[in-house]
Design an enzyme around this catalytic site. Structure first.
Site, short mmCIF file in Angstrom:
data_model
loop_
_atom_site.label_atom_id
_atom_site.label_comp_id
_atom_site.label_asym_id
_atom_site.label_seq_id
_atom_site.Cartn_x
_atom_site.Cartn_y
_atom_site.Cartn_z
N LYS A 60 0.83 -1.08 0.01
CA LYS A 60 0.01 0.01 -0.10
C LYS A 60 0.78 1.11 0.14
O LYS A 60 0.71 2.31 -0.69
CB LYS A 60 -1.00 -0.05 1.00
CG LYS A 60 -0.62 1.03 2.24
CD LYS A 60 -1.34 0.85 3.51
CE LYS A 60 -0.58 1.04 4.49
NZ LYS A 60 -1.11 1.27 5.95
N THR A 61 2.23 1.17 0.86
CA THR A 61 2.82 2.47 0.69
C THR A 61 3.46 2.88 -0.68
O THR A 61 3.33 3.84 -1.03
CB THR A 61 3.90 2.37 1.77
OG1 THR A 61 3.30 1.79 3.08
CG2 THR A 61 4.60 3.56 1.99
N ASP A 246 -4.25 7.62 5.12
CA ASP A 246 -3.74 6.36 5.56
C ASP A 246 -4.29 5.87 6.67
O ASP A 246 -4.87 6.73 7.68
CB ASP A 246 -2.26 6.40 5.71
CG ASP A 246 -1.74 5.18 5.63
OD1 ASP A 246 -2.26 4.31 5.30
OD2 ASP A 246 -0.35 4.99 5.88
N GLU A 247 -4.62 4.64 6.95
CA GLU A 247 -5.00 3.77 7.96
C GLU A 247 -6.56 4.46 8.54
O GLU A 247 -6.80 4.65 9.54
CB GLU A 247 -4.16 4.08 9.22
CG GLU A 247 -2.54 3.65 9.23
CD GLU A 247 -2.66 2.23 9.19
OE1 GLU A 247 -3.45 1.50 9.20
OE2 GLU A 247 -1.40 1.74 9.27
N GLN A 277 -7.65 -4.81 10.06
CA GLN A 277 -6.76 -4.30 10.89
C GLN A 277 -7.24 -3.27 11.84
O GLN A 277 -6.46 -2.42 12.42
CB GLN A 277 -5.45 -3.88 10.19
CG GLN A 277 -4.95 -5.06 9.34
CD GLN A 277 -3.56 -4.69 8.74
OE1 GLN A 277 -2.61 -4.32 9.60
NE2 GLN A 277 -3.35 -4.73 7.45
N ARG A 630 2.25 -10.47 10.61
CA ARG A 630 3.21 -9.69 10.79
C ARG A 630 4.38 -10.59 10.58
O ARG A 630 5.66 -10.19 10.20
CB ARG A 630 3.74 -9.40 12.19
CG ARG A 630 2.70 -8.31 13.01
CD ARG A 630 2.53 -7.00 12.20
NE ARG A 630 1.30 -7.32 11.28
CZ ARG A 630 1.10 -6.35 10.36
NH1 ARG A 630 1.69 -5.66 9.98
NH2 ARG A 630 -0.18 -6.69 9.64
#
Length: 787
Positions: A60-61, A246-247, A277, A630
């Site tokens: 995504k980044t 973002d987020e 998330q 993770r």
DNA sequence: GTTAGCAGCGTTTTT
DNA sequence: CGCTGCTAAC
């Protein structure tokens, strides 16, 4: 906050022709080339509302970076017309860093930052619209609480029954929902013994008087300004042609309104997030925001990033299996073109200590590459726990075997007591009228000014309508204060005057001044005289604080920054295993991940379920999902049958999430020491050992084991005995029994005996421990820490 | 005004 | 069990 007063004046325009053609630039859109179809779709949809549903590890980044590059090179927006919002300063910093390192020559985005820092920037320009001056201060939670306590006692409310913390929580939740006192719904009027709104109103008044805000206000005030002053709103709407968030799954209502107001007119908003998330519901985040996106922005384009570049297929399958039990998801299916890899490992232990011991050994095995994957260094491994108290077992164990570790997300640097005390002194020097700072340090170090003297000062100041410092001065002048306190108070006031004059004169460096302040105030001395184990660490932190000043050119600038920024990431060179909470792990990745403590009540947390029911359980499940995702190559889940909770032994049941793991992707291991035994009633489902990889040979070959061997003069028989065997090898150590030593965590202690290179130490506060010698230093070396 | 001793309680915490 | 925060005694 830097450059808050910059005007919105346009930046010099760079001709389009020069933009896309960076160094190598034969093509106009090189950043699109190595994107997968979904990423590309998300990047190319520049206009109109876009929701980028980006699963864990789906790049995504990268897509975000490409989007910025695309916006800029296509000439749609200048670098100062893009509003890019993140949640943490760390995330903003990383984005800035990544952008700088793209080959596309994109200038710094001027409006990139956290909701809070961007809000400060905006609020400084319009502070008067909400009754503040533009140099308002931002209170931390400590100041906030102190303020509330005062109000509560002034209202004759029994703080025992109605704690200030509770009120703080209520105010927080109201601010999270952008509710000013007059907008609190009548259904919540009963809050805080029917006096919630009343106290809230008083609290807001008090903040205004102090020319201060709390964190929640930063957003709230902005929203209010936008709502009440359409002209101001319009100005920003026009300016921010494109908005990136973002987020998004972590936004609360206030943040949502903030965004919606700003995006209303042009509707070029791109929100990136992952409903799976969302783990900050308890802090006011509304998963609903992301679930509702298409309704809020009709015609929105929704793009799913589902190709995962991080984890093996088994790990993804395990994570997907768990999260599938959640209802009301937007739905994504992560997939990978990569290897199946190792299955997720599951193991039960007798108790928490056993679990910690086993994980320690597995870490060493993974270092050697003995776990079916290539060798991984300690930096590539992490232990992710639900609650921070679980960390202790690991710290104790790793200390014993000498395995280097780092704990992420302890109390933040700037939140530490000594740092905040020091900053209160700096605040006073910069603005002597800062009453909260005054209260904090007027009797620190002890100046014989207790409740009575401070009460007198308060009254005097209120009567005269002056700040506390002036009140104190007046009180002193008319001899309204007696005894030993008077002299010390005079000295304190003179000190503040002197420091303030120095700030104004600016003839010496702010670093020098800071040192002088800490010195003259007696604050440093206070810690030097303190013999508790924490004192050396605190002095260390003060030194670090002064060092941090170097990056700023004045105390003012520093204070401004610190009130918003956490600057705790001093990367060390030493390789270490990371121990952190699942929350702290979001956004990170590690080749090897351990997820201990999967026991019902601990994880999922009983309290979550009690307080928030099904919603709470689902958030816990998302936490499990975050934890598993993770891991890149090896993920190990474990639980213990017995655990000591608040000093009481409790028998534990494996987490319900364990039942949700898809069997085909899980390896069940049998712990060493339980051969043929199973774990009894505690683990009916997984009692049978399907595979036994943690063989004796591995245990005996672990580096920790070898270290023990090398340091011993006689062979050991059983691993379990290793800790108890006493060997006379004092020649290996320069210590002798009776020596005083200091340990970073346990403080001072006396050596009782020496075993190999381990010391048997009786700590003054922490009791008896076995510690590897290199973790302690002779006590006399820390007695006088220079400042 | 300071400090010792005890009662009460106990998740997660981007700003 | 171990920390925080208040009360009671110096």
């Amino acid at each position: 906050m830097e450059d808050w007063d910059d005007s919105l004046a346009p930046a010099p325009k760079i001709p389009l022709s020069q933009r896309a053609l960076g160094q190598g630039g034969a093509r106009s859109t090189p950043y699109l080339d190595d994107l997968n179809p979904a990423q590309r779709e998300a990047v190319e949809a520049l206009d109109g509302p876009v929701l980028m549903l980006a699963g864990a590890g789906t790049g995504k980044t990268k897509a975000l970076m490409a989007r910025v590059a695309h916006l800029w090179t296509s000439g749609r927006a200048r670098e100062d017309q893009i509003l890019a919002v993140t949640f943490t300063n760390k995330a903003a910093g990383q984005m800035r860093h990544r952008l700088k390192n793209t080959p596309f020559n994109i200038p710094d985005l001027r409006w990139m930052g956290t909701f809070h820092s961007l809000s400060v920037k905006i609020l400084r320009r319009h502070a008067e619209l909400v009754g503040l001056k533009s140099n308002f201060t931002i209170l931390d939670t400590d100041d906030q609480l102190r303020l509330l306590k005062q109000l509560i006692s002034a209202n004759n409310i029994d703080e025992k029954r109605w704690p200030a913390r509770m009120m703080a929580g209520i105010i927080d939740s109201w601010k999270n929902r952008a509710l000013t006192p007059d907008r609190v719904p009548s259904s919540e009027a009963a809050a805080y013994n029917n006096r919630g709104t009343e106290i809230y109103e008083q609290y807001q008044d008090r903040l205004r008087t102090l020319n201060a805000t709390d964190f929640g206000d930063l957003l709230l005030h902005c929203v209010v300004i936008f709502q009440k002053h359409p002209d101001v709103l319009e100005q920003y709407q026009r300016w921010f042609k494109y908005i990136l968030v973002d987020e998004y799954q972590d936004t609360n209502v206030a943040q949502y309104l903030w965004l919606r107001l700003l995006a209303q007119s042009h509707r070029n908003i791109c929100c990136v997030g992952d409903d799976d998330q969302s783990i900050y519901g308890w802090r006011g985040a509304e998963v609903g925001n992301i679930l509702r996106f298409e309704k809020d922005f009709p015609g929105a384009k929704v793009v799913r990033l589902e190709q995962n570049y991080r984890s093996t297929a088994h790990i993804l399958a395990a994570a997907s299996g768990v999260i599938a039990s959640n209802a009301g998801r937007l739905g994504k299916t992560l997939w990978t073109a990569g290897e199946a890899g190792e299955k997720v490992r599951l193991i039960g232990h007798w108790d928490g200590e056993e679990e910690a011991r086993w994980i320690g050994e597995e870490i060493e095995a993974a270092q050697r590459g003995a776990r079916g994957i290539k060798p991984v260094d300690l930096n590539g491994m992490a232990i992710l726990v639900r609650a921070s108290h679980q960390m202790r077992a690991f710290e104790d164990r790793f200390l014993t075997i000498g395995l280097p570790y780092r704990v992420i997300g302890g109390p933040r640097f700037y939140e530490r007591q000594e740092v905040r005390d020091a900053m209160a002194y700096f605040r006073l020097a910069v603005s002597p009228e800062d009453d909260l700072a005054f209260e904090r340090v007027v009797n620190l170090p002890k100046r014989g000014l207790g409740d009575k003297a401070q009460g007198d000062i308060q009254r005097e100041a209120r009567a005269l309508g002056l700040p506390l410092l002036e009140g104190a001065r007046a009180l002193l002048a008319r001899a309204g204060i007696g005894g030993k306190g008077a002299g010390q108070l005079r000295q304190f006031i003179e000190g503040v005057d002197r420091w303030h004059a120095a700030v104004l004169a600016a003839t010496q460096s702010h670093i020098e001044l800071a040192e002088i302040i800490l010195d003259e105030s007696g604050y440093t001395e206070m810690w030097q005289n303190d013999k508790t184990p924490e004192a050396p660490g605190r002095l260390e932190n003060l030194k670090e604080l002064v060092k941090a000043l170097e990056q700023f050119d004045s105390l003012q600038g520093f204070l401004e920054h610190v009130s918003l920024i956490m600057e705790n990431d001093t990367e060390e060179a030493v390789e270490k295993v990371s121990i952190m909470t699942l929350h702290a792990a979001k956004g990170l990745e590690f080749p090897v991940v351990f997820l201990p403590g999967w026991e019902d009540g601990l994880f999922p947390s009983q309290r979550s379920m009690d307080e928030s029911g099904k919603k709470g359980l689902e958030e816990e499940r998302r936490l499990a999902y975050v934890g598993i995702t993770r891991a890149e190559e090896l993920c190990t889940i474990s639980f213990a049958s017995n655990r000591r909770v608040y000093g009481q032994w409790q028998s534990q049941l494996p987490s319900r999430f364990i039942d949700e793991l898809p069997e085909d992707h899980v390896d069940v291991l049998t712990p060493p020491g339980l051969y043929g035994g199973g774990f009894g009633a505690a683990a009916p489902t997984y009692g049978a050992a399907l595979e036994d990889r943690a063989t004796k040979a591995d245990v005996y070959n672990s580096p920790g084991w070898r270290r023990m061997q090398e340091r011993s003069t006689r062979p050991m028989v059983q691993p379990s005995e290793a800790r108890h065997v006493t060997i006379d090898a004092s020649a290996l150590s320069s210590y002798v029994a009776g020596d005083r030593v200091f340990h970073q965590k346990f403080g001072y202690g006396e050596i009782l005996g020496i075993e190999g290179d381990k010391l048997q130490i009786e700590f003054d506060h922490a009791g008896p421990k076995m510690i590897v010698a290199r973790w302690v230093v002779p006590a006399h070396q820390v007695d006088d820490v220079p400042f």
